[in-house]
Structure formats: C-alpha cells, structure tokens
Design an enzyme around this catalytic site. Structure first.
Site, short mmCIF file in Angstrom:
data_model
loop_
_atom_site.label_atom_id
_atom_site.label_comp_id
_atom_site.label_asym_id
_atom_site.label_seq_id
_atom_site.Cartn_x
_atom_site.Cartn_y
_atom_site.Cartn_z
N GLU A 160 41.00 45.89 30.16
CA GLU A 160 40.97 47.10 31.01
C GLU A 160 41.16 46.61 32.44
O GLU A 160 40.23 46.11 33.07
CB GLU A 160 39.62 47.82 30.85
N CYS A 181 38.87 52.09 39.54
CA CYS A 181 40.17 51.56 39.09
C CYS A 181 41.22 52.65 38.91
O CYS A 181 42.41 52.41 39.07
CB CYS A 181 39.99 50.79 37.78
P1 NAD Z 1 36.95 40.58 38.53
O1 NAD Z 1 38.17 40.30 37.75
O2 NAD Z 1 36.71 39.82 39.78
O3 NAD Z 1 35.63 40.36 37.63
C1 NAD Z 1 35.49 40.97 36.37
C2 NAD Z 1 34.65 40.06 35.48
O4 NAD Z 1 35.32 38.82 35.30
C3 NAD Z 1 33.27 39.74 36.06
O5 NAD Z 1 32.30 39.85 35.04
C4 NAD Z 1 33.41 38.31 36.53
O6 NAD Z 1 32.21 37.56 36.42
C5 NAD Z 1 34.46 37.72 35.58
N1 NAD Z 1 35.25 36.66 36.21
C6 NAD Z 1 35.66 36.60 37.51
N2 NAD Z 1 36.40 35.48 37.70
C7 NAD Z 1 36.46 34.83 36.52
C8 NAD Z 1 37.08 33.62 36.08
N3 NAD Z 1 37.78 32.86 36.91
N4 NAD Z 1 36.92 33.25 34.78
C9 NAD Z 1 36.22 34.03 33.94
N5 NAD Z 1 35.61 35.18 34.30
C10 NAD Z 1 35.72 35.58 35.57
O7 NAD Z 1 36.99 42.17 38.80
P2 NAD Z 1 36.04 43.06 39.69
O8 NAD Z 1 36.18 42.64 41.12
O9 NAD Z 1 34.67 43.14 39.11
O10 NAD Z 1 36.70 44.50 39.50
C11 NAD Z 1 37.81 44.91 40.25
C12 NAD Z 1 39.08 44.96 39.44
O11 NAD Z 1 38.84 45.47 38.15
C13 NAD Z 1 40.11 45.90 40.06
O12 NAD Z 1 41.40 45.38 39.91
C14 NAD Z 1 39.95 47.18 39.24
O13 NAD Z 1 41.09 48.02 39.23
C15 NAD Z 1 39.67 46.59 37.88
N6 NAD Z 1 38.90 47.55 37.06
C16 NAD Z 1 39.50 48.07 35.98
C17 NAD Z 1 38.83 49.01 35.22
C18 NAD Z 1 39.45 49.65 34.00
O14 NAD Z 1 38.72 50.29 33.26
N7 NAD Z 1 40.74 49.50 33.77
C19 NAD Z 1 37.53 49.39 35.57
C20 NAD Z 1 36.95 48.82 36.69
C21 NAD Z 1 37.65 47.89 37.45
#
Ligand code: NAD
Length: 469
Positions: free
Chosen positions: A224, A258
């Site tokens: 997602e 998002c």
């Molecule tokens: P993020 O990708 O920074 O983090 C998401 C998850 O990934 C967190 O639990 C984090 O701990 C983990 N993570 C981060 N870096 C990692 C790595 N290098 N290796 C493994 N795991 C890692 O995202 P965010 O800042 O929490 O959210 C923002 C983004 O998410 C935006 O792009 C937004 O559009 C998207 N988003 C999408 C949805 C959807 O339903 N499609 C919903 C909410 C947010």
C-alpha cells in the site's frame, strides 16, 4: 478500563525476533487459529482492547501527530471497531467453500470446490500517518483469515506504537500474535525471517526494499504505497462545493493522507471563483486561524517539517493562501500555491503534507494529458464537474481508487476494497478484501473410487479413444 498512561517507546530486542516468529509459526501449524470460534474470539478481544484503550489511543495520536480527538475517533478508533463488527458478522459466510461454477455433470461428481485457507504466519508493517488504522486494519484481516501475525507499527508514531503493543499483548493470544516495535534495524531483522505474506504500508522507496527482500524467498506481498493524486475541477463544477470538499481532503491530518489530492488542475474559466471560495472556506473552517484551532493536526516530526518546508521554499509557484510555519510546534499552515508548470516539484513530488498546488488548464483534455504524464498510476483521483466530464476523466485516467465530486471519500467506506495500482501499490484490503488478502483460495476436487470405470478413457494406450469424445 485500561490505563491511559503512555509508555516511553521501547524497541523490541532484535535477538528476540526469531523466537517470536517461530512461536507464531508453531501455533499456526498446531491448527489452533483455524476454527471460526477462535477467530471470532480473537476479533472480539481486539475490539474490546481498542475500546478499553480508546483514551490512550486518542492521547497517543495527539502526542505523535497532534491529531484532533475527533479525527482519531472517526479515522482510527471507530474505523477499526466498525471493520471488526463487519468482519465478525460476515466471517462464517466468507469462510464457506465455494463450488466451481458452470461445470458439466461429470465434473460435478468430483465435487470441485474452493476452500478458503489461511496463508500462514504473516508480517504487517504500518505507516505513521494513521498509526492505528494502518496497523490494526490489516491485523483484523489476518485474524479473520486464520493466520498468525507479527505487527510492526511505525516507530515514527512511537506513542501509538506502544499502545498497540499493549493491546496486542494484553488482549490477543500471545502464542499467535505479537507486536514488534522499532525502526530500520528491527524491521530488517523481521524481513530476514520467512513469512507467508508481508503486508506493507508506506513509501514506494521502502516498498521496493520490502518487495526485493520478499522476492528472495518468493514471499507474496501486499503493498500500500504513496499517492501523487490529481484532482480536476472543470468549468461546470460548483466552485464552493469543490473548494469545501478539497480543503477537507487536505487539512485532515494536516495533509498527511496518502489518498489526499497532491495537486489540483482547475479550468481557467472557473479559477478565480474557485480561489475566492477557497479563501472564504478557510475562514469558515478556521475562524481564528489553523494554529489556534484544536481541529488542525501537526507535522509528525522535525524531519518531515523540513522536508515539506523545503518543497515550499523551492517551488516557483505563488502562495495564494497560508504559508505560516512554526518549527517549535512542527506547524505548517494549509498552503495554497498557484503553479505555472506541470513539472513544478510541488506536483511531481508527493508533499504528504498541507500543500495544495493549483494549476490552471485550458480544457478537460489538457488536465487528462497532464494527469497521465505526472503519474500513470496514482492512488486516488478526484474529478469535479458534470457527469459527462467526470465520466471521461474516470475513463481516461487510471488510479487505485477514485471519488467523483469529492476528496478521498472512497477511503472512508470501510467495506470497500482499498488499494493501489502499478507503483501506487498492489493488493487490497478492508472489509472482505482484508479476509481475501490473507486467504489462499485452494482448489480441491475429490475423485470417488466408483468413478474409475468412467475415467478409464484417460489412461493409455490412447489408440482409438479420441472418437469416444
Ligand atoms: P515509510 O516508508 O518511511 O515507513 C513505513 C514503514 O516502513 C515503517 O514501519 C518503517 O519503520 C518501515 N521502514 C522504513 N524504512 C525502512 C527500511 N529501510 N527497511 C525496512 N523498513 C523500513 O513511510 P511513512 O513515512 O510512514 O509513510 C508515508 C508514505 O506512505 C507516503 O508515501 C504515503 O503516501 C504512504 N502511505 C500509503 C498508504 C496507503 O494505504 N497506500 C497509507 C499511508 C501512507
């Protein structure tokens, strides 16, 4: 009633992760999580865990992201409670075997069916912006499907992550469900384990890391991902309606949504009226300004504050409304910027914050061309106009989901499958889709021994058998 005290964030020890996953896997293999009575019990316990911890969740979301209590109730707590109620009401129906449709009589003797089987032990990784909904939502699907699961909420919303850990550990079967907290090191350790599915919500860049790691063990993923969603306001749209609805879609959670529109294309004829209505509506929604309003959230942390500030500093567009910031509070006012170029960074990059770029266009066709050029597979699409125009836009711009004549309302329908397409994601969840995403549709036929005479034709030697068909 559980404690409303917020615990300090504590990362799960990395060396405990293999044994936690192993316990979940052993429990899955014991068959314990498969009966419907077990699944319903766990879902009900999760429901009461959320109810008992509602005050703590409200406080945690306020602490993490300045989320107004009203928004936490409607888009986190009640969202999860409603989803659990819908799932528990329908689970028996969804779990039933399905017969193969339209089969000849001879095949029906084999009793061909699709059994709904849990995938196994799954990993759920949440994002920070809706810390409860995006973690507990998929967990509801995993429990309903009969899986065991480890939840990894976002460490960027640390207070909420700790309340969810308390809920999982206090209310659910500790042999089947666990919550591992932490950032990159802990998530990397989790990704080193073998899973039967990884459900990930977050940015496309991290989604790529997850998908690559999953591919090493052929583990299926549900991704997602991020937005860059267009809204299009045609000259036949009602400018007041469009302004009110698109402002709601942007100020909610301070734009950290998002599926919120990332940019708005407005037909030139209606642009002055639309801008005027934006200014009027801002005053109506926030008569004393957003900073003084209890109804406006904050940017989650200083890193994201600076990321969004940089976007505003670098745009070549003109600020029409807003622009106020306060670093001490991670406050950024909802800011409307008129840009001249579809290639402006405000349009090309996902702001994931309260920035609302407007671009004037000469026609619906130009808006469609632009939308397809910016991003061929956005997560959401928001056309405003008459029926012919909105249908044309819906037909010619693809997206994960869409709402016509509104901002992201399709994301508020708890029983509607939610997911992206292309690089905005793959797979879907919510309502029945949550059950489906953690379920294997296993095709099974049973060939009775007494049919052997009828089946004799399939065995060699084939000589002369073709004419029997
Ligand atoms: P993020 O990708 O920074 O983090 C998401 C998850 O990934 C967190 O639990 C984090 O701990 C983990 N993570 C981060 N870096 C990692 C790595 N290098 N290796 C493994 N795991 C890692 O995202 P965010 O800042 O929490 O959210 C923002 C983004 O998410 C935006 O792009 C937004 O559009 C998207 N988003 C999408 C949805 C959807 O339903 N499609 C919903 C909410 C947010």
């Amino acid at each position: 009633m559980a404690s409303t005290k917020l615990e300090p964030f504590e990362a799960t020890p990395i060396d405990s992760i293999p044994s936690t996953v192993n316990l979940c896997r052993t429990t899955f293999q014991s068959q314990k999580t498969k009966p419907i009575a077990y699944r319903l019990l766990q879902l009900r316990k999760l429901y009461w865990g959320i109810v008992d911890n509602s005050d703590a969740l409200v406080e945690a979301c306020k602490k993490d992201i300045g989320k107004p209590s009203f928004e936490t109730y409607i888009s986190e707590i009640d969202w999860c409670k409603n989803d659990i109620m819908f799932v528990t009401k329908n689970l028996a129906k969804w779990m039933k075997d399905e017969s193969a449709p339209d089969i000849p009589l001879t095949n029906s003797l084999l009793n061909p069916k699709i059994r709904k089987e849990p995938l196994g032990t799954v990993l759920i990784i949440g994002a920070y912006n809706f810390p409860v909904q995006l973690s507990i939502g998929p967990l509801i699907g995993a429990i309903a499907a009969g899986c065991t699961a480890v939840l990894k909420p976002s460490e960027v919303s640390p207070a909420s992550a700790m309340v969810m850990k308390r809920i999982v550990e206090t209310y659910l079967d500790p042999n089947a469900y666990a919550c591992a907290n932490g950032g990159v090191p802990e998530t990397s350790a989790l990704l080193n384990e073998k899973w039967d599915k990884i459900f990930y919500t977050g940015s496309a860049s991290v989604g790529t890391i997850i998908a690559k790691k999953a591919a090493e063990t052929l583990t299926p993923v549900c991704l997602e991902l991020g937005g860059r969603n267009p809204a299009i306001v045609t000259k036949h749209a009602d400018p007041r309606l469009a302004a009110r609805r698109l402002l709601w879609g942007k100020f909610h959670n301070a734009g950290q949504v998002c599926i919120s529109q990332n940019y708005i294309m407005v037909e030139r004829d209606i642009l002055p009226a639309f801008i005027e209505q934006i200014k009027i509506t801002m005053k109506e929604f926030f008569p004393k300004g957003q900073k003084a309003s209890p109804d406006y959230a904050r940017i989650v942390n200083n890193r994201h504050f600076h990321r969004i500030k940089k976007m505003l500093d670098e745009t070549r567009g003109k600020i029409l409304v807003g622009g106020e910031m306060d670093e001490a509070e991670n406050f950024i006012e909802l800011t409307i910027v008129q840009v001249e170029d579809i290639k402006d960074s405000m349009i090309v990059d996902e702001s994931f914050g309260p920035l609302m770029p407007l671009l004037a266009v000469d026609s619906v066709e130009e808006a469609i061309r632009n939308a397809n050029a910016v991003h061929s597979t956005p997560l959401g699409l928001y056309p405003f106009g008459n029926k012919a125009e909105t249908t044309k836009i819906l037909n010619e711009v693809t997206s994960g989901g869409a709402t016509v004549n509104d901002a992201f309302f399709h994301g508020s329908i708890p029983t509607l499958a939610f997911g992206g397409i292309g690089d905005s994601g793959q797979g879907a969840y919510r309502g029945k889709a949550s059950f489906d995403t953690f379920t294997h549709r296993r095709s099974v036929v049973q060939t009775p021994g007494w049919m052997e005479k009828m089946l004799d034709v399939r065995y060699p030697p084939y000589d002369g058998k073709l004419k029997k068909f």
